[in-house]
Design an enzyme around this catalytic site. Structure first.
Site, mmCIF file in Angstrom:
data_model
loop_
_atom_site.group_PDB
_atom_site.id
_atom_site.type_symbol
_atom_site.label_atom_id
_atom_site.label_comp_id
_atom_site.label_asym_id
_atom_site.label_seq_id
_atom_site.Cartn_x
_atom_site.Cartn_y
_atom_site.Cartn_z
ATOM 1 N N SER A 44 -5.428 2.168 -8.595
ATOM 2 C CA SER A 44 -5.514 0.701 -8.439
ATOM 3 C C SER A 44 -6.744 0.469 -7.356
ATOM 4 C CB SER A 44 -4.349 0.245 -8.107
ATOM 5 O OG SER A 44 -4.251 -1.227 -7.719
ATOM 6 N N TYR A 99 2.878 -0.170 -2.168
ATOM 7 C CA TYR A 99 2.097 0.129 -3.632
ATOM 8 C C TYR A 99 0.641 0.785 -3.264
ATOM 9 C CZ TYR A 99 0.064 -1.345 -8.043
ATOM 10 O OH TYR A 99 -0.653 -1.350 -9.136
#
Length: 594
Positions: free
Chosen positions: A464, A477
């Site tokens: 990501s 995350y």
């Protein structure tokens, strides 16, 4: 005929080797048999400067289902040598092959498999229509026909394009040892005094092959000193005046991609001479039968099984060539988290380009719906990537049902946002179990499977932009995705030797369902729902759909790209992380949830 035990006599009976002697002209050939003589016969022929022990690992595997025969070629190992150099002529070597075939399988043709000079000499009977009926199929490894090479050189000299000149230069460089063996006396002296006694060490240093029991044999120096005549008697005349040599039986050419002596270009144009040709690559060096016996045995068995009447495997279908329906036709792609979002779009993208896809998801209904939307070339599976044992069972099931995948996309992941001080240990465990260990499991089980398979492949890991974009509200995350990015770099370095590429995909804000399941730490149920709805609306307004990420994933597989930022903000953040890290740290103080 006498029988001697192999290295592990307590194992299956196919490991017991039966020895006999076959007379061919003036020489006695030492022949070694394994397996059930009523099964189809595979005849393995070694090259220079080896003996039948080159095939130990391959023969043990093939003997489970075949009658496997090996022999020491004239002048090597336990076979006797001809009286003079003329006894090494190619036509006499061809007679040896047929003599052994007639002795061990008098009623049925044999499946011939050969390596290096064994392969060069086996092209003689394969393309001699007076005796080729004794051969049912031929697998050649690192040993082209000298006649075909002669025509190959002439074609490139007649049309000296830059590509052809590069191929010629590459092979001339690879063939340094051929010139060395034309020198009188010196090669024999070197083999007996220097090279032979140190051959095992040289193989380990140059080829990365560790000493294997029985290979090389103690007679390697003397064998090679005699075998030098192979180069002097056969090569120059054949290259100077090549004949037209065709083959009627099915032929499989295995091309080791890291062969330092036989360049892949030599396999080009062979279809002019062979009507039933399969051309396959193997990620290995020149001595592939020693370094990769499992892969060689599998490729040989797949090919022979097809010649005996079974359907072609996916790998064989690719090797057969011909027009393909799509870019990824006859390739298998495994995608986790493919029930929706980026995984679903990626499955559809690869399927549209001809691939078969394994659609895995924790939600089996979602996986089935995705597979149904694709068609019969999609196979749904339920899979929790955080469960290592389940992942191993899943990989075994995929291999058993569909074969070893060519491409694996580790896409499954979960979202988590909120302050670090509000993120519990349980939250950390959950996000790392799925986002990081889920990728670790996929890389481990499928990476090992692909490496052993020997035909390369590609692994795609979904990281990501958060991997390099610090944020006060994305600690768990972002950490999990940063770990995936680093993991990808490390695994890429390790698997490169196996011809397996690894790409890390780094999307930014993409409109997927992940926002509907993201956990916002420190929020009650009402606030949780509000934040999810807010994030979903924001991502929808962004308007960047998962199909665009899927297109970049496909491009990454094509190009072998290491790190792929996808969205514009992901690319900007990637630039900032490398050239303005202080600015990125300052921006990290902004609370995106507000």
């Amino acid at each position: 005929m006498t029988s001697v035990p192999l290295r592990f006599p307590e194992e299956a009976s196919q490991l017991v080797v039966r020895r006999r002697t076959v007379r061919s002209g003036e020489v006695d050939l030492a022949v070694f048999e394994q397996g059930d003589p009523t099964d189809p016969t595979i005849l393995l022929v070694h090259g220079f400067p080896d003996t039948h022990r080159l095939w130990d690992g391959v023969a043990d595997l093939l003997a489970e289902n075949f009658h496997v025969v090996r022999y020491d070629v004239r002048g090597a190992g336990d076979s006797t040598a001809p009286r003079d150099r003329s006894g090494y002529r190619a036509e006499l070597l061809s007679d040896d092959v047929i003599a052994v075939a007639d002795a061990v399988s008098p009623r049925e043709p044999v499946h011939l498999v050969a390596h290096d000079w064994g392969s060069i000499q086996c092209w003689e009977p394969v393309t001699d229509h007076a005796v080729s009926h004794r051969i049912k199929s031929y697998t050649s490894i690192s040993g082209p026909s000298m006649d075909h090479v002669g025509h190959w050189i002439r074609q490139r000299l007649r049309k000296p394009t830059p590509a052809h000149l590069r191929q010629l230069a590459a092979q001339l460089t690879h063939s340094w040892y051929v010139y060395l063996h034309q020198i009188p006396v010196l090669p024999e002296l070197l083999w007996r005094t220097v090279i032979g006694p140190n051959w095992a060490k040289l193989l380990e240093k140059v080829e990365g092959i560790r000493h294997a029991p029985g290979h090389p044999v103690p007679t390697i120096g003397a064998d090679a000193a005699r075998g030098v005549q192979l180069y002097r008697v056969n090569m120059i005349n054949r290259l100077r005046a090549p004949r037209r040599r065709t083959a009627d039986m099915p032929v499989q050419i295995l091309i080791p991609t890291r062969d330092k002596y036989v360049s892949p270009g030599l396999a080009e144009g062979v279809e002019e001479w062979i009507g039933k040709l399969w051309r396959r690559t193997l990620v290995a060096g020149h001595w592939a039968p020693v370094s990769h016996p499992d892969a060689v045995a599998r490729m040989v068995e797949e090919f022979i099984d097809h010649v005996e009447g079974r359907p072609m495997t996916r790998s064989l279908q690719r090797a057969r060539g011909g027009p393909a329906e799509g870019e990824f036709t006859n390739q298998l792609v495994v995608i986790t988290g493919a029930g929706r979002g980026i995984g679903q779009a990626t499955a559809r993208a690869f399927a549209h380009l001809g691939a078969e896809v394994v659609v895995a998801d924790l939600d089996l209904d979602a996986a089935r719906q995705t597979a149904a939307s694709i068609g019969p070339a999609a196979y749904p599976y339920q899979m929790d990537v955080a469960d290592e044992d389940a992942m191993r069972r899943f990989a075994d099931d995929v291999a058993a049902e569909h074969g070893v995948p060519d491409i694996v996309v580790n896409n499954a992941g979960i979202g988590m946002a909120g302050a670090f001080l509000d993120t519990t240990t349980a939250d950390w465990r959950r996000v790392l179990d799925v986002n990081l260990l889920g990728v670790v499991h996929g890389c481990q089980v499928f990476g090992a499977m692909m490496a052993e398979h020997g035909e390369g492949g590609h692994i795609v890991n979904l990281a990501s932009a958060a991997a390099y974009t610090p944020s006060r509200t994305m600690s768990a995350y972002a950490t999990s995705k940063a770990a995936v990015l680093m993991l990808s770099d490390c695994v890429r370095a390790e698997l490169a030797d196996s011809g397996i590429g690894v790409s890390a995909i780094c999307p930014g804000i993409v409109a997927t369902d992940i926002t509907n399941t993201t956990k916002f730490t420190g929020a009650d149920d009402v606030e949780q729902q509000r934040l999810r709805q807010k994030a979903t609306k924001a991502y929808a307004r962004r308007g960047f759909g998962p199909e665009k990420v899927a297109a970049d994933i496909v491009d990454a597989v094509r190009s072998g790209a290491a790190v792929v930022p996808v969205t514009p903000e992901a690319k900007i953040a990637r630039f900032g992380s490398r050239f303005a890290p202080g600015l990125m740290r300052a921006a990290a103080r902004w609370d995106v949830t507000r």
